[in-house]
Scaffold this active site. Structure first.
Site, PDB file in Angstrom:
ATOM      1  N   GLU A  87       0.854  -1.182   0.000  1.00  0.00           N
ATOM      2  CA  GLU A  87       0.000   0.000   0.000  1.00  0.00           C
ATOM      3  C   GLU A  87       0.895   1.239   0.000  1.00  0.00           C
ATOM      4  O   GLU A  87       1.941   1.263   0.646  1.00  0.00           O
ATOM      5  CB  GLU A  87      -0.883  -0.018   1.251  1.00  0.00           C
ATOM      6  CG  GLU A  87      -1.808   1.184   1.383  1.00  0.00           C
ATOM      7  CD  GLU A  87      -2.461   1.264   2.758  1.00  0.00           C
ATOM      8  OE1 GLU A  87      -3.587   1.767   2.840  1.00  0.00           O
ATOM      9  OE2 GLU A  87      -1.827   0.830   3.759  1.00  0.00           O
ATOM     10  N   CYS A 128      -4.264  -3.260   4.218  1.00  0.00           N
ATOM     11  CA  CYS A 128      -3.796  -2.769   5.508  1.00  0.00           C
ATOM     12  C   CYS A 128      -4.816  -2.947   6.639  1.00  0.00           C
ATOM     13  O   CYS A 128      -5.051  -4.058   7.087  1.00  0.00           O
ATOM     14  CB  CYS A 128      -3.371  -1.313   5.362  1.00  0.00           C
ATOM     15  SG  CYS A 128      -2.211  -0.767   6.653  1.00  0.00           S
ATOM     16  N   LYS A 138     -10.453   0.020  -0.641  1.00  0.00           N
ATOM     17  CA  LYS A 138     -10.334  -0.276   0.792  1.00  0.00           C
ATOM     18  C   LYS A 138     -11.653  -0.040   1.515  1.00  0.00           C
ATOM     19  O   LYS A 138     -12.206   1.065   1.492  1.00  0.00           O
ATOM     20  CB  LYS A 138      -9.231   0.599   1.397  1.00  0.00           C
ATOM     21  CG  LYS A 138      -8.811   0.227   2.809  1.00  0.00           C
ATOM     22  CD  LYS A 138      -7.620   1.079   3.220  1.00  0.00           C
ATOM     23  CE  LYS A 138      -7.017   0.634   4.540  1.00  0.00           C
ATOM     24  NZ  LYS A 138      -5.813   1.431   4.883  1.00  0.00           N
TER      25      LYS A 138
END
Length: 339
Positions: free
Chosen positions: A59, A165, A133
């Site tokens: 990321e 993440c 995300k």
């Protein structure tokens, strides 16, 4: 599952994860130059690991973190666009698949904040998955949240899902990907200290709980604000680590993931087949009681029932034992409301 060689086979997918040094960029021109650098890395890794089928970058590895809001908007990309064209050409040229971070992707409504997006590019240079995300790292990240996961056939037919993440701190997203058939869940992250040990632990636990391969690509270095701990890794579907980087900048780990082995395990494993057992609860006792051979399929978890049927009520319930405001007066972040 194999680790230590540079090859792959008709049954194994050669996967590399890159401890890419977190860039600090400010302009579109700098982002494009960094894309060209990523393309060079792909070529070099393919030369050194001829069995490479899939290479994964962290990321923020394409843009870095734009701490200035105007820079974030100015460098946001369209997909496809100039940036993805460079990355796609590198995949096509080197005959590999790649996972790349785009922070951010322009929102459909121009004034809204961009998305934090990953793309999966095949060895023909085609974008075959675009994931936004779902769970941005609040309160710091200001990305507009995505709303769904995806599963696609990846290299050699291995089924691939992408997450990003902070997504990975929520067991729900892993289970959603796995229950949709994902065999490899790719977690790209720009994770910084102090949460190093927790992040190393959770990916092993999620691989085990979901009987899936996990590939993690994390950033390294210091960008002037955060220090990133690296430890990019590849985890087997039994929760064992196949390969793990340290904190070195631009370190690479590589492993061969068997397509046949994971499918064999999901079909024939019994006591630790969490995916099957969740939807066939207590099948041994149910069968012995004369109530059929499928166990119990109904969801027993009150929280999930409420969340699906009445999201507002579920939100109110969690606020009763956490807090009613998104901000915290004792430690305010930006202009988030604290009342």
């Amino acid at each position: 599952m194999r680790h230590g060689d540079i090859s792959s086979s008709p049954d194994t997918v050669g996967v590399a994860v890159v401890n890419y040094k977190m860039p600090r960029l400010h302009t579109k021109e700098q982002v494009l130059e960094n894309c060209r650098n990523i393309a060079k890395v792909i070529g070099g890794v393919k030369q050194g690991l001829p069995g490479l089928d899939l290479i994964i970058f962290p990321e923020y590895s394409t843009h870095g973190i734009m701490y200035d809001k105007q820079e974030m908007f100015d460098t946001a990309v369209s997909i496809p666009g100039e940036e993805t064209a460079i990355l796609a050409e590198a995949c096509k040229k080197n005959k590999v698949w790649g996972v790349f971070s785009l922070t951010g992707e322009k929102h459909e409504q121009a004034k809204k904040n961009p998305y934090n997006t990953l793309i999966l590019v095949n060895d023909k240079g085609e974008i075959v998955q675009k994931y936004r995300k779902i769970l941005p790292w609040c309160p710091i990240e200001c990305w507009y949240p995505g709303d769904k996961t995806y599963v696609v056939d990846g290299p050699k037919g291995l089924k691939v899902s992408l997450i990003i993440c902070d997504d990975g701190n929520y067991p729900e997203i892993w289970r959603d990907c796995a229950m949709r058939g994902a065999e490899l869940i790719v977690r790209c992250q720009g994770y910084m200290y102090p949460a190093k040990e927790q992040q190393i632990a959770i990916v092993k636990a999620m691989a085990w709980a979901n009987q899936c391969y996990v590939a993690v690509a994390n950033a390294t270095g210091f960008d002037g604000v955060y220090s990133y701990f690296g430890h990019s890794s590849i985890i087997g579907f039994d929760g064992h680590t196949l390969g793990e980087c340290g904190e070195e900048e631009n370190g690479i780990q590589y492993a061969q993931l068997s397509v046949q082995q994971i499918r064999d395990a999901r079909k024939y494993d019994q006591s630790q087949n969490q995916l099957f057992k969740l939807l066939h609860r207590g099948y041994s006792g149910v069968f012995a009681s004369g109530d059929g051979d499928k166990g119990v399929a109904e969801c027993p978890f009150e929280f999930y029932k409420t969340w699906v049927n009445d999201p507002k009520k579920a939100q109110e319930n969690v606020e009763k034992f956490t807090r009613p405001s998104v901000g915290v007066a004792a430690c305010p972040v930006g202009d988030l409301p604290t009342k």
